[in-house]
Enzyme design. Structure first.
Site, PDB file in Angstrom:
ATOM      1  N   TRP A 290       0.818  -1.221   0.000  1.00 19.36           N
ATOM      2  CA  TRP A 290       0.000   0.000   0.000  1.00 19.36           C
ATOM      3  C   TRP A 290       0.844   1.259   0.000  1.00 19.36           C
ATOM      4  CZ3 TRP A 290      -4.392  -0.830  -1.963  1.00 19.36           C
ATOM      5  CH2 TRP A 290      -5.094  -2.014  -1.703  1.00 19.36           C
TER       6      TRP A 290
ATOM      7  N   ASP B  60      -1.936   6.522   6.296  1.00 17.98           N
ATOM      8  CA  ASP B  60      -3.003   5.645   5.816  1.00 17.98           C
ATOM      9  C   ASP B  60      -3.390   4.722   6.973  1.00 17.98           C
ATOM     10  OD1 ASP B  60      -4.632   3.746   4.670  1.00 17.98           O
ATOM     11  OD2 ASP B  60      -3.229   3.140   3.100  1.00 17.98           O
TER      12      ASP B  60
ATOM     13  N   LYS C 210     -13.161  -1.607   6.181  1.00 18.06           N
ATOM     14  CA  LYS C 210     -12.431  -2.506   7.071  1.00 18.06           C
ATOM     15  C   LYS C 210     -12.906  -2.372   8.517  1.00 18.06           C
ATOM     16  CE  LYS C 210      -9.190  -2.983   3.545  1.00 18.06           C
ATOM     17  NZ  LYS C 210      -8.066  -2.480   2.787  1.00 18.06           N
TER      18      LYS C 210
HETATM   19  C1  PLP Z   1      -7.529  -1.863   1.736  1.00 17.33           C
HETATM   20  C2  PLP Z   1      -6.494  -0.839   1.848  1.00 17.33           C
HETATM   21  C3  PLP Z   1      -6.397   0.228   0.937  1.00 17.33           C
HETATM   22  C4  PLP Z   1      -7.284   0.345  -0.295  1.00 17.33           C
HETATM   23  O1  PLP Z   1      -8.458   0.977  -0.006  1.00 17.33           O
HETATM   24  P1  PLP Z   1      -9.502   1.342  -1.173  1.00 17.33           P
HETATM   25  O2  PLP Z   1     -10.668   1.841  -0.392  1.00 17.33           O
HETATM   26  O3  PLP Z   1      -9.794   0.079  -1.925  1.00 17.33           O
HETATM   27  O4  PLP Z   1      -8.893   2.367  -2.039  1.00 17.33           O
HETATM   28  C5  PLP Z   1      -5.416   1.180   1.162  1.00 17.33           C
HETATM   29  N1  PLP Z   1      -4.577   1.094   2.215  1.00 17.33           N
HETATM   30  C6  PLP Z   1      -4.639   0.084   3.101  1.00 17.33           C
HETATM   31  C7  PLP Z   1      -3.688   0.054   4.245  1.00 17.33           C
HETATM   32  C8  PLP Z   1      -5.595  -0.913   2.940  1.00 17.33           C
HETATM   33  O5  PLP Z   1      -5.647  -1.925   3.831  1.00 17.33           O
END
Ligand code: PLP
Length: 348
Positions: free
Chosen positions: A92, A162, A186
């Site tokens: 990521w 993030d 999530k």
């Molecule tokens: C799942 C995930 C993403 C992607 O998220 P989207 O909503 O599909 O763009 C980005 N960063 C992390 C750490 C993730 O676990």
């Protein structure tokens, strides 16, 4: 009984599913109606209280997922000529790097690629450039099963974090943070909305020539209602936040999360049949990755687990192996059921 260990879209607390299924009229609600504005403001307020978000930060609900933030954050925060520092902890952060590079210079100042991301990169006092526009960090590495227990200290340079896969799982120290984001599917609800927590002064860095939708200041000025907001996803997040409160808030969940993951790691570590090679101090509380010593049996493991109602245990397609995601909505009962299955499977 069915237990969902999927990395995302992930388990939603069952009381939330029950509640939402009783009233689906939210679908039809105008984003300009008083009722919806109340839902939005209520979600914002709950988020502020639960995460103890300082007053100089704004809470936004935006479309586009975490993936849009990979681009939107640098587009707004990059200072011309100063570039950004990025900590590479795998998949990521690399996706983010690819987007940051479209906006300006992106320096990888620390990386654990050489050890296949089985631990977090070392950070020292000299890691960061004091004049960087921001430092980019992935809080929890969903695919590699690592997690920063404490964010690096940057002093004057704001962190862009993030938090998609560990938001609301633990308390956050905002002192070094400039911007945090997390897509909802999530730990916050369902796909369609992304939480952005931004220090307000940073939104003023952005050129007014940038597309209106891509400027944070637009969404700050319009309280996330510049255009039609993802109303249902925001509503669902508000219900998840209510549920978090009922679980003793973040502190309550943090404790249970630690216990859940510890139990599973302890089981894996004493086993000869399963293993986890992530450096123990860097192990994630949210995503427990593991492998079978005999990797040929992994496919069979997933198949039999599915048949027993334990779903979503296959690892990410880029990493292989197995993964149990233990987000807030995954109960201790689910962990117990998983360990029982693992134990039976290994003893056949
Ligand atoms: C799942 C995930 C993403 C992607 O998220 P989207 O909503 O599909 O763009 C980005 N960063 C992390 C750490 C993730 O676990």
């Amino acid at each position: 009984m069915r237990y969902n260990f999927s990395a995302g879209p992930a388990a939603v607390p069952s009381p939330v599913i029950e509640k939402v299924s009783k009233d689906l009229s939210i679908f039809e609600l105008s984003h300009r109606s008083n009722r919806f504005e109340q839902i939005l403001n209520d979600a914002k307020q709950r988020m502020r209280t639960l995460l103890q978000i300082p007053r100089d930060f704004e809470v936004l609900f935006l479309p586009g997922g975490a993936s849009l933030q990979f681009y939107m954050a640098p587009l707004n925060l990059m200072i011309p000529g100063r570039g950004a520092d990025l900590i590479d902890s795998g998949h990521w952060s690399n996706k983010a790097r690819y987007e940051i590079e479209k906006v300006g210079d992106c320096r990888v100042v620390a990386s654990s690629e050489a050890v296949e991301f089985k631990e977090l990169p070392e950070i020292t006092e000299s890691t960061f450039n004091p004049d960087a526009s921001f430092i980019y960090l992935t809080s929890n590495n969903t695919i590699y099963g690592t997690q920063w227990k404490k964010y690096p200290e940057s002093n004057t340079v704001p962190l862009v974090v993030d938090m998609t896969s560990d938001i609301l799982s633990r308390t956050i120290d905002f002192s070094n943070i400039g911007l945090a984001f997390a897509s909802a599917q999530k730990n916050l609800g369902i796909a369609g909305v992304t939480l952005v927590i931004i220090r307000k002064d940073l939104a003023e860095r952005c050129s007014h020539d940038v597309a209106t939708m891509l400027q944070y200041r637009t969404h700050i000025a319009k309280n996330s209602l510049y255009n039609t907001a993802p109303t249902f996803s925001i509503y669902l997040t508000s219900l998840v936040l209510e549920w978090v409160e009922s679980q003793g808030g973040i502190e309550g969940l943090e404790k249970v999360n630690r216990e859940k993951s510890q139990k599973l790691y302890d089981y894996i570590d004493q086993s000869h049949f399963y293993h986890n090679r992530v450096k123990s101090k860097d192990r994630s509380v949210m995503n427990v990755i593991f492998r079978l010593t005999d990797t040929h049996l992994e496919e069979q493991f997933v198949k039999e687990a599915n048949a027993k109602g334990l779903i979503g245990l296959k690892g990410h397609r880029t990493a292989g192996g197995l993964r149990a995601s233990l987000y807030n909505a995954v109960s201790m009962d689910a962990v117990d059921a998983l360990i029982e299955f693992m134990s039976t499977f290994s003893g056949r």
